[in-house]
Design a protein around this motif. Sequence first.
Motif: not given
Length: 456
Positions: A62-70, A124-130
């Motif tokens: 178990v780990l924190p969800g992955f965070i995609d920063t772009h 679990t987190t995405v930084r959406d470069e829109s």
Amino acid sequence: MSYDTPLDDDRILIKGAYLLTQDTALGNFVGDVLVADGKIKEIGRKVEDDRARVIDGTGTAVLPGFIDTHRHNWQGALRNLGPAWTYEEYRSQVQIGLGQHFEPRDVHVGNLTADLMSLEAGVTTVRDESHISNSPEHSDAAIAAHWESGIRAVFDHGWPSTEAEQWQFGSARRHPDDIRRIRNEVLPDDSARVTLNAMLRGPELSTPDVAEQDIRLARELDLRISMHVGLGEWGARQQAIRRLAEAGLLKEDMTFIHCCTSTDDELRMLAAHGATASVASALEVFMPGLGQPATNRLLAAGVRPSLSVDTETIVSGDMFGVMRAALAYQQLIVAGAAGPMDRVPDLPTFDAADLLAFATIEGARACGIDDRTGSLTPGKEADLIMIRLDHANLLPATDVAASIVAGGHAGNVDLVVVAGRVLKSDGVLKGGNAHFEQAGASRDRLFRAAGIALPA
Ligand SMILES: [Zn+2]
């Protein structure tokens, strides 16, 4: 169906998992995690709770969800179109060719498709470069998809993909003013699950005057800033980070994406000002024209980078491939076979445990949300994933971090929780796969509008 179904798992106790906490004070150990009221309530070698639904964590990590920063989520329904594209081919096919034909409903479908794939793979987190702000309705559709999917999203409002060429590489156009409306009326709350940032072009893609005015606008609105820099030979000539530093504009609220051809001096400036970086390692090794991943050069400058997918039109939308690509390129450096910028002695290296940190807590830092997510620290939002180590591809998981990095894939992600809500359990996405039919329909509509032949 709606993905915003009411919470039915508001108290969860995971027992006996290998915990990769990403909190240096807690470390890694076999133990229990209690989730309650959307938060990580308690963590320890033995935690008891009478009211919680118990999940057996034996044989899992178990780990924190992955965070995609772009990630450019709007391209979700265009995934896997051009794995062998060059940067110019990607620009002409997607940003210039297809981007102008997007209707708000296509942005909605694309974003939802990207969000669901992300959740499926434990992001679990995405930084959406829109950069599909073709109209206010386009941006509203992108944001609506994030609310529906249940993912934690940092929506980075960018420029339009109509007249795409007029908006980049020396553009004199100012950032779309609609960002004020979004800040004031749509995403005013920085503690919400979906928050707002500004995706700016900066001095690499717009004139110095525009770059400065746009940065001042973002800061007036109290928004963090992301910026693509160090893009191929163009980026090497522009030296955007240096110019920002010289103009007094380089600050800790900025995340620099790629940095492939940013100089070592610039990376040290980035570090000295407390700014952060996002390495899209898979994309950078797959797509000729940008340069190579700057992971090791960033470490040399004192920056622990975050990681990102970038565009699913070229690379897979999971963080396993991104981590492996960063490692593959590092091994070319070690072998003396890397690009010219990396042929310097004694570049620092990283290992699998570092990569998991880059893909989690460093992502949270890059998004300015590390007070809320990125580690299994009690009090933080419950954004966590469970990876089955007893699957055939990971057994016997001698070193857990190395196993996940070297062998993991989305199918090993058994449980995904965002803000306490279970979005994937027993290896199955809660929203189901029905949505993906809409992705095909959107793709067909866009191909017809752009005059591209549909697949047989
Ligand atoms: Zn990008």
